[in-house]
Design a protein around this motif. Sequence first.
Motif, PDB file in Angstrom:
ATOM      1  N   PHE A 130       0.835  -1.204   0.000  1.00 18.62           N
ATOM      2  CA  PHE A 130       0.000   0.000   0.000  1.00 18.62           C
ATOM      3  C   PHE A 130       0.871   1.255   0.000  1.00 18.62           C
ATOM      4  N   GLY A 131       1.880   1.291   0.864  1.00 17.41           N
ATOM      5  CA  GLY A 131       2.772   2.451   0.941  1.00 17.41           C
ATOM      6  C   GLY A 131       3.552   2.653  -0.341  1.00 17.41           C
ATOM      7  N   LEU A 132       4.005   1.560  -0.954  1.00 15.73           N
ATOM      8  CA  LEU A 132       4.757   1.664  -2.201  1.00 15.73           C
ATOM      9  C   LEU A 132       3.889   2.250  -3.313  1.00 15.73           C
ATOM     10  N   GLY A 133       2.642   1.818  -3.393  1.00 12.43           N
ATOM     11  CA  GLY A 133       1.740   2.362  -4.403  1.00 12.43           C
ATOM     12  C   GLY A 133       1.517   3.852  -4.224  1.00 12.43           C
ATOM     13  N   LEU A 134       1.348   4.286  -2.985  1.00 10.46           N
ATOM     14  CA  LEU A 134       1.159   5.714  -2.709  1.00 10.46           C
ATOM     15  C   LEU A 134       2.387   6.526  -3.116  1.00 10.46           C
ATOM     16  N   ALA A 135       3.569   6.034  -2.729  1.00 10.91           N
ATOM     17  CA  ALA A 135       4.799   6.762  -3.041  1.00 10.91           C
ATOM     18  C   ALA A 135       5.055   6.809  -4.547  1.00 10.91           C
ATOM     19  N   TRP A 136       4.657   5.763  -5.245  1.00  9.74           N
ATOM     20  CA  TRP A 136       4.928   5.683  -6.673  1.00  9.74           C
ATOM     21  C   TRP A 136       4.062   6.655  -7.481  1.00  9.74           C
ATOM     22  N   PHE A 137       2.799   6.823  -7.051  1.00  8.89           N
ATOM     23  CA  PHE A 137       1.860   7.634  -7.834  1.00  8.89           C
ATOM     24  C   PHE A 137       1.537   8.981  -7.190  1.00  8.89           C
ATOM     25  N   GLY A 138       2.140   9.292  -6.059  1.00  6.89           N
ATOM     26  CA  GLY A 138       1.854  10.532  -5.378  1.00  6.89           C
ATOM     27  C   GLY A 138       2.475  11.743  -6.070  1.00  6.89           C
ATOM     28  N   PRO A 139       1.934  12.940  -5.828  1.00  2.15           N
ATOM     29  CA  PRO A 139       2.501  14.171  -6.385  1.00  2.15           C
ATOM     30  C   PRO A 139       3.693  14.643  -5.570  1.00  2.15           C
ATOM     31  N   GLU A 140       4.591  15.381  -6.182  1.00  4.64           N
ATOM     32  CA  GLU A 140       5.700  15.957  -5.437  1.00  4.64           C
ATOM     33  C   GLU A 140       5.183  17.070  -4.542  1.00  4.64           C
ATOM     34  N   SER A 141       5.875  17.366  -3.457  1.00  4.37           N
ATOM     35  CA  SER A 141       5.422  18.373  -2.499  1.00  4.37           C
ATOM     36  C   SER A 141       5.324  19.736  -3.168  1.00  4.37           C
TER      37      SER A 141
END
Length: 409
Positions: free
Chosen positions: A396-407
Motif C-alpha cells: 500500500f505504501g509503495l503504491g502511494l509513493a509511486w503515484f503521489g505528487p511531489e510536495s
Amino acid sequence: MGAATTSTSKPTGLLGQRSAVGCLLGVWLLSVVTQGYIIVPASVLPIISTEFAIPSSTAVLVVSATPGAWALTNFAFGVGIDTFGDVASIIAAVFTVVGAALLSWWAGSNQFFWLLILARIIAGAGIGIIWTASANVVGQIFTTDTRGTALGVFTTSAPAGFALGQIVTPAIAQGYSWAATFLVVAAGSLLALGLFWISLWNVELRDRESAENVFQNFWEVLGSRPVRFGCAMAFAAYSLYLFMNSWMPTYLAENFEVSLALGGLLSALFPAVGIVSRAGGGYVSDRALGQRRLPVLRASFLVALPVTVLVAYATSVRLIAVLLIVAGFVIQLTFGIVYSYVQESVPPDMSGTALSLLGTAGVAGAFSAPLVAGALIRVTDAYATAFGYAVAIAVFGLGLAWFGPESGT
C-alpha cells in the motif's frame, strides 16, 4: 511565545544556524524521553501478561493505548497548538505526561490494568502535542535548504527513545520492577523540559494566527493532494514501524527461545538505526535531490517490502538481527521526509493543522498495527498472518509513493 518564524537573513547550512540548532537539540531531548514512554511495555509483555493474568493479545493494549490516544486527539489538540502557541502547548503537555507516568507506575505496581490503560491514554494525548508542536517549531526555524535535514534529525528522537525504552525496561524489570521505568520517564521529562526552556532564549518566536483562521484553513489543508498522500504514507510507515517494535520481542521469545532482555536488545536494533536513516533521508533529499521528497519515499517502501517477507521466513536469530537493521533503516527513511513533504505543501500559517493531520494518520497506523497483528495471531494461532498484514501495508505504501505528487504541487 508562539510559533517559530523564519528570519530575513538566516545563514545557510544546518550548523550555520546556531540558535536554531540549540532549539532543535532541546526539543530532540524532550521527545526522546516522551517517545520512550510509548514503547516501555513492549519488551516486557510476557511479564505483564503473567502479572495481570491476561493473554498477550490483551496485554498489547498497554502499548497501543498511547498511540491510539495520540491518533484520536491529535487534530483537536493541533487546533489548540495553533491557538495557544507551540511553547505553551509543549509545557502543558509535559506536565500532563509526567502526571500520567506517575499514575502508570502506581497502577502497574498495584496491578490495576484498566487504570494503567487510562494513564497511558492520557499520556498519549500529551505526547502527541509535544511531537506536533516541536515538529512545527523545527520546520519553521530552519531555512528551506535545511528543513528536510532538520526535521529528519528531530524525528530521530523517536527511534532513540524507542531503543532506549526497549533496552532499559528489561534491565529495570530484572533489578526492580518493570513499572519503575515510568518513574524514569517522569524525571527525565522534567529535566528535558528545563533544557528545552533554556534553548529558547536565543530563538525568535511570533504569535499564532487566530483560532478562527485555523478552522477556516482546515478544508484547504485537506484539499491538498500532497497532504492527503503524505498522511496515507505516514499511516503505512508507522504501521510497519509499530508492528515490528511491539511484536518482535514476544515473537523472538516464543519462536527462538531467547530471553526477554536479549529479545528487547535485538528489537532495539530496529528503531536504533533510525537515528541514522531519518536524518540521512532528509540530507539526501535536501542536498542530492534538490528538495525532492518522493524518490526517498519510494526507495523506502520498495526495500521494506521484500525485507518484511524475509523477516517472516527467517529461521536464524542472527539473520533476523541483520534484517531488523535493514528494515529499521529503510522504513524510517520516510519519517523526516514525510513531515517536510506535507509542511511544504501548505502556507506557513496552516502548518500546524497540516502536521496535526499527518500526526493523526501516522499514529492511527501505529495504534492499529499492533492490535490487528494481535487479533490475527489470536485467531490463527500463528504469526504468518500478522506478517502478511505487514506485507500488505508495505505494498500500500509503495503504491502511494509511486503515484503521489511531489510536495508543493
